[in-house]
Design a protein around this motif. Sequence first.
Motif, PDB file in Angstrom:
ATOM      1  N   GLY A  59       7.127  -0.196   0.663  1.00 22.81           N
ATOM      2  CA  GLY A  59       7.200  -1.267  -0.340  1.00 22.81           C
ATOM      3  C   GLY A  59       6.148  -1.110  -1.413  1.00 22.81           C
ATOM      4  N   ALA A  60       4.971  -0.595  -1.022  1.00 21.28           N
ATOM      5  CA  ALA A  60       3.849  -0.389  -1.967  1.00 21.28           C
ATOM      6  C   ALA A  60       3.597  -1.639  -2.806  1.00 21.28           C
ATOM      7  CB  ALA A  60       4.092   0.843  -2.851  1.00 21.28           C
ATOM      8  N   PHE A 115       5.899  -9.201 -12.328  1.00 25.36           N
ATOM      9  CA  PHE A 115       5.032  -8.181 -12.946  1.00 25.36           C
ATOM     10  C   PHE A 115       5.711  -7.438 -14.102  1.00 25.36           C
ATOM     11  CE2 PHE A 115       3.171  -3.913 -13.185  1.00 25.36           C
ATOM     12  CZ  PHE A 115       1.834  -4.223 -13.343  1.00 25.36           C
ATOM     13  N   ALA A 116       6.923  -6.930 -13.865  1.00 25.85           N
ATOM     14  CA  ALA A 116       7.598  -6.120 -14.894  1.00 25.85           C
ATOM     15  C   ALA A 116       7.820  -6.944 -16.155  1.00 25.85           C
ATOM     16  CB  ALA A 116       8.929  -5.603 -14.362  1.00 25.85           C
ATOM     17  N   MET A 174       4.636  -7.366 -18.079  1.00 20.64           N
ATOM     18  CA  MET A 174       4.319  -6.145 -18.831  1.00 20.64           C
ATOM     19  C   MET A 174       5.147  -6.071 -20.118  1.00 20.64           C
ATOM     20  SD  MET A 174       1.927  -4.424 -17.413  1.00 20.64           S
ATOM     21  CE  MET A 174       1.183  -5.981 -17.070  1.00 20.64           C
ATOM     22  N   PRO A 200       9.291   2.416  -2.775  1.00 19.30           N
ATOM     23  CA  PRO A 200       8.846   3.408  -1.790  1.00 19.30           C
ATOM     24  C   PRO A 200       8.967   2.888  -0.357  1.00 19.30           C
ATOM     25  CG  PRO A 200       7.140   2.963  -3.418  1.00 19.30           C
ATOM     26  CD  PRO A 200       8.182   1.906  -3.548  1.00 19.30           C
ATOM     27  N   ARG A 222      10.762  -7.486  -6.811  1.00 22.18           N
ATOM     28  CA  ARG A 222       9.916  -6.951  -7.883  1.00 22.18           C
ATOM     29  C   ARG A 222      10.675  -5.892  -8.694  1.00 22.18           C
ATOM     30  NH1 ARG A 222       4.717  -3.759  -5.898  1.00 22.18           N
ATOM     31  NH2 ARG A 222       6.388  -2.408  -5.157  1.00 22.18           N
ATOM     32  N   ALA A 223      11.436  -5.045  -7.976  1.00 24.89           N
ATOM     33  CA  ALA A 223      12.192  -3.990  -8.653  1.00 24.89           C
ATOM     34  C   ALA A 223      13.328  -4.577  -9.488  1.00 24.89           C
ATOM     35  CB  ALA A 223      12.744  -3.011  -7.617  1.00 24.89           C
ATOM     36  N   PHE A 266       1.516  -4.650  -4.570  1.00 25.28           N
ATOM     37  CA  PHE A 266       0.195  -4.644  -5.209  1.00 25.28           C
ATOM     38  C   PHE A 266      -0.737  -5.512  -4.357  1.00 25.28           C
ATOM     39  CE2 PHE A 266       3.002  -4.499  -9.218  1.00 25.28           C
ATOM     40  CZ  PHE A 266       3.183  -3.129  -9.077  1.00 25.28           C
ATOM     41  N   PRO A 267      -1.834  -4.926  -3.861  1.00 26.07           N
ATOM     42  CA  PRO A 267      -2.614  -5.633  -2.837  1.00 26.07           C
ATOM     43  C   PRO A 267      -3.330  -6.894  -3.289  1.00 26.07           C
ATOM     44  CG  PRO A 267      -3.640  -3.519  -3.405  1.00 26.07           C
ATOM     45  CD  PRO A 267      -2.328  -3.565  -4.101  1.00 26.07           C
ATOM     46  N   THR A 268      -3.551  -7.062  -4.613  1.00 29.19           N
ATOM     47  CA  THR A 268      -4.325  -8.236  -5.034  1.00 29.19           C
ATOM     48  C   THR A 268      -3.477  -9.287  -5.757  1.00 29.19           C
ATOM     49  OG1 THR A 268      -4.917  -7.109  -7.076  1.00 29.19           O
ATOM     50  CG2 THR A 268      -6.479  -6.918  -5.252  1.00 29.19           C
ATOM     51  N   MET A 269      -2.147  -9.150  -5.675  1.00 30.89           N
ATOM     52  CA  MET A 269      -1.283 -10.120  -6.366  1.00 30.89           C
ATOM     53  C   MET A 269      -0.468 -10.926  -5.371  1.00 30.89           C
ATOM     54  SD  MET A 269       0.355  -8.136  -9.588  1.00 30.89           S
ATOM     55  CE  MET A 269      -0.618  -6.921 -10.447  1.00 30.89           C
TER      56      MET A 269
END
Lengths: 256, 211
Positions: free
Chosen positions: B81-82, B95-96, B99, B78, B143-144, B84-87
Amino acid sequence: MNNRFWLILALVAAAYLVFWAVMLVATATYTSPSEVWNVLASREIRYATVLSLATCTITAVLSLLIAVPVSYLMSRRRFPGHTLVDAALDIPIVLPPMVVGLCLLIFFQTGVGHLIEKVIPFTYTIAGVVLAQWVIAAAFAIRSMRGVFDHLSARPEDVAMTLGCTRWQALWHVTLPAARPGMFAAGSIAWARSLGEFGPVLVFAGATRMKTEVLPTSVWLALSAGELEQGVAVSLLMIALSMIVLVAIRITGERA
Amino acid sequence: MIHVENITWHTTGFRLEAVSFAVPAGKYAVLMGKTGTGKTSLLEIICGLRKPLSGRVFLGNRDVSADAPGSRGIAYVPQDGALFPTMTVEAQTGFALRMQKRPASEIHQVVKALAAELGITHLLKRMPQGLSGGEKQRVALARALAAKPSVLLLDEPLSSLDEDTQDDLVAVLKRMQRDHAITVLHVTHSRREAEALAEVRLTLQDGRVVV
């Protein structure tokens, strides 16, 4: 000119704080420390203190358990009747607390209420103290959490979903960690509100010494018996407890 | 290849009317359009975050219209960048793969390689707060890419950056697309970005996409 603007605002703030400080000092100096100690050392007040601390903590946790899902739903989804539901969630905040207690009492006289009480008796019990505190504290926690979720962007959750998360996982891994300080704040509000809750507890759970007597009930019982000094001592204890617990929660929340 | 077929979506302020277009595999497409014409909604429909009133989305020959966002193989970055605020940057980048329950050693290697590629190795232990706009976009790209998507959707990734940083990121985007052989759909209202990056140019106007 600019300085005068800020000076006036500072004076208003100072006047408000001084008013509170004067009231607290007047209350604190009304009685002697030995009298306070005697009252607080009594068996009944020690019981009421422990019961207050325990019920407030349970109520704060239960309030968060309902506040997080409800406020998340209200913040993230728009549905028919959303405005109506939003207003309905505030009803416990605007209702007179005594009326809430009466509503609880009447509900547990109905068939459904009797059925529930066969499993867990609420009327005039400790569980009733928690329920009476919870119906109001939860509404404050929901309002507080709603503000938290409204201010957290939904975009990171969207991205998490494109990266393989389900909505549950996105909530758990991305949004709830970001909401943690807000959850501590909402829990604090629920806890503080419960500590001072009097009306619904009195009406629904009663004021039986060594059973359902919490600290606000102790103040009321003392004042009813004309023992002002005892009421003042318990009030000072409540002020001290509120400050200690709220500062502790704030510090823990900031570290979280 | 991304193939969008007859996507229709209505909301207050704009509507998408039977939008159809295709981006060939491995190409960099730039979709232009004025603010408020539904570009972001179109990206959200393609990656599965928004359900259209009608229409289908294909990746190659696969109809992904009914698939969950995470199983489409489409990554989405987006506008802001959006992150994740706590990582930490390291945790976001892996992250991906976390998961997908991939082994820690594999996650570590992928994160290290992507960090080196996007020039964010020195940021791996940092939290997103305090990163510059350009750094945030690089982290969002890493991240993407960690999910190894076949398609990357970029929503005005350069719009909030100064011109020098934009130029740096244009170079990063070109290199990334070439090295990962990925199909990119980049939304912007900047002609400058389109000239620098577009292999395929699309325009969204009056609710339809014009090639």
